[in-house]
Design a protein around this motif. Sequence first.
Motif, mmCIF file in Angstrom:
data_model
loop_
_atom_site.group_PDB
_atom_site.id
_atom_site.type_symbol
_atom_site.label_atom_id
_atom_site.label_comp_id
_atom_site.label_asym_id
_atom_site.label_seq_id
_atom_site.Cartn_x
_atom_site.Cartn_y
_atom_site.Cartn_z
ATOM 1 N N HIS A 4 29.073 -7.802 -44.851
ATOM 2 C CA HIS A 4 28.960 -8.522 -46.105
ATOM 3 C C HIS A 4 30.264 -9.280 -46.362
ATOM 4 C CE1 HIS A 4 25.160 -6.892 -47.425
ATOM 5 N NE2 HIS A 4 25.584 -5.649 -47.305
ATOM 6 N N ASP A 5 30.164 -10.389 -47.064
ATOM 7 C CA ASP A 5 31.369 -11.122 -47.459
ATOM 8 C C ASP A 5 32.126 -10.295 -48.496
ATOM 9 O OD1 ASP A 5 33.033 -13.105 -49.053
ATOM 10 O OD2 ASP A 5 32.259 -14.389 -47.463
ATOM 11 N N TYR A 6 33.441 -10.225 -48.359
ATOM 12 C CA TYR A 6 34.256 -9.397 -49.247
ATOM 13 C C TYR A 6 34.164 -9.864 -50.705
ATOM 14 C CZ TYR A 6 37.989 -6.072 -50.250
ATOM 15 O OH TYR A 6 38.708 -4.989 -50.729
ATOM 16 N N SER A 7 33.777 -11.104 -50.898
ATOM 17 C CA SER A 7 33.671 -11.629 -52.261
ATOM 18 C C SER A 7 32.623 -10.861 -53.077
ATOM 19 C CB SER A 7 33.315 -13.116 -52.243
ATOM 20 O OG SER A 7 32.031 -13.321 -51.671
ATOM 21 N N LEU A 8 31.643 -10.272 -52.391
ATOM 22 C CA LEU A 8 30.625 -9.490 -53.087
ATOM 23 C C LEU A 8 31.236 -8.243 -53.722
ATOM 24 C CD1 LEU A 8 27.645 -9.654 -50.559
ATOM 25 C CD2 LEU A 8 27.855 -10.847 -52.743
ATOM 26 N N LYS A 11 33.027 -9.438 -56.841
ATOM 27 C CA LYS A 11 32.096 -9.817 -57.903
ATOM 28 C C LYS A 11 31.463 -8.601 -58.576
ATOM 29 C CE LYS A 11 30.831 -14.334 -55.963
ATOM 30 N NZ LYS A 11 29.744 -15.133 -55.333
ATOM 31 N N SER A 12 31.320 -7.515 -57.826
ATOM 32 C CA SER A 12 30.696 -6.314 -58.391
ATOM 33 C C SER A 12 31.675 -5.502 -59.247
ATOM 34 C CB SER A 12 30.149 -5.421 -57.268
ATOM 35 O OG SER A 12 31.205 -4.779 -56.561
ATOM 36 N N SER A 46 26.049 -2.717 -60.293
ATOM 37 C CA SER A 46 24.893 -3.478 -59.824
ATOM 38 C C SER A 46 23.929 -3.773 -60.966
ATOM 39 C CB SER A 46 24.156 -2.698 -58.731
ATOM 40 O OG SER A 46 22.930 -3.332 -58.393
ATOM 41 N N TRP A 56 30.589 0.864 -51.822
ATOM 42 C CA TRP A 56 30.797 -0.012 -50.670
ATOM 43 C C TRP A 56 31.353 0.773 -49.480
ATOM 44 C CZ3 TRP A 56 28.832 -4.738 -50.874
ATOM 45 C CH2 TRP A 56 28.671 -5.360 -52.115
ATOM 46 N N VAL A 92 22.616 -3.399 -51.020
ATOM 47 C CA VAL A 92 22.936 -4.799 -51.301
ATOM 48 C C VAL A 92 22.136 -5.712 -50.376
ATOM 49 C CG1 VAL A 92 24.771 -6.542 -51.237
ATOM 50 C CG2 VAL A 92 25.222 -4.278 -52.210
ATOM 51 N N ARG A 93 22.006 -5.336 -49.117
ATOM 52 C CA ARG A 93 21.270 -6.196 -48.178
ATOM 53 C C ARG A 93 19.800 -6.304 -48.581
ATOM 54 N NH1 ARG A 93 20.854 -1.297 -45.770
ATOM 55 N NH2 ARG A 93 18.952 -0.839 -44.601
ATOM 56 N N LEU A 96 19.662 -8.670 -51.666
ATOM 57 C CA LEU A 96 19.891 -10.053 -51.242
ATOM 58 C C LEU A 96 18.853 -10.527 -50.217
ATOM 59 C CD1 LEU A 96 23.786 -10.074 -50.877
ATOM 60 C CD2 LEU A 96 22.400 -10.833 -52.813
#
Length: 268
Positions: A4-8, A11-12, A46, A56, A92-93, A96
């Motif tokens: 996953h992109d670390y930005s997620l 953002k969480s 979430s 995570w 998360v996957r 998304l």
Amino acid sequence: MSFHDYSLVSKSGKNYDGNNFIQFVKSLFGADATKQIIKKYLIGTSKKWKGANVFWQIDNNQKVRHGKIMLYNSETGKRQKNHLGKAYISSVRSVLKLKDFNLKQCLFGLHLINETESKSLAIVESEKTAILMSLFKPEYVWLATGSKSGFKYEYLRPLRDYKIIGFPDKSEYSDWQNKAVELNNLGFNISISQYLETTSYKEGTDLADVLINEKLYKISKTKDIKQKKEASSPAIINSTTEVIIKKMASKNPAILKLVNAFQLSLRN
């Protein structure tokens, strides 16, 4: 392997007032300690369900492998279940809709081995237990397998150079001990605690459950003592004269000086 992109993760990291798990931790340990574990384990929030959180899985290379979404009760710290008795758990996957995501999980908290000089690691099954134990027993770096079957070579391989203590849930000791013997033959240094097996707790009880019960008992006992002290304290009853004098003093404070100077009694 997919990541996953670390930005997620970033953002969480908000809306903790609406995060049931975080609110439960806060009720036990206070705001400051709660902020510490949020930063340490990068716990997220979430929108999947109201009050849900994200655990995570970030590996020792700082790669985000997985985001497990769970829903806890903010008062008891237990996992919420639907009308069929099934726990609320997702990923998360899944949220998304990443159909081509090649999931390869790792230990929860694995990223912490790069942030510590300690060579002593403690491993439990659930993410919740690892987080809470890091507050109960901060002398260890606490990691979690995320499942009963997660205590295995694939997950533990990055920890070969560390001293590992496993704390399985009650009734899981034999399985973890047998696996430890296999791994120690491959160069690991693992010991398994029998503590929970010696208690009268029911099967499935984990280490955090025991310490939470003890902490809640202490909190309850402290409240009882406080209430008893308040109940035993004599009530202050103002006489008619005192009531009149206080009303007059609110308009002219000099009256109180007069009363004190002549040591006048305000009792009827």
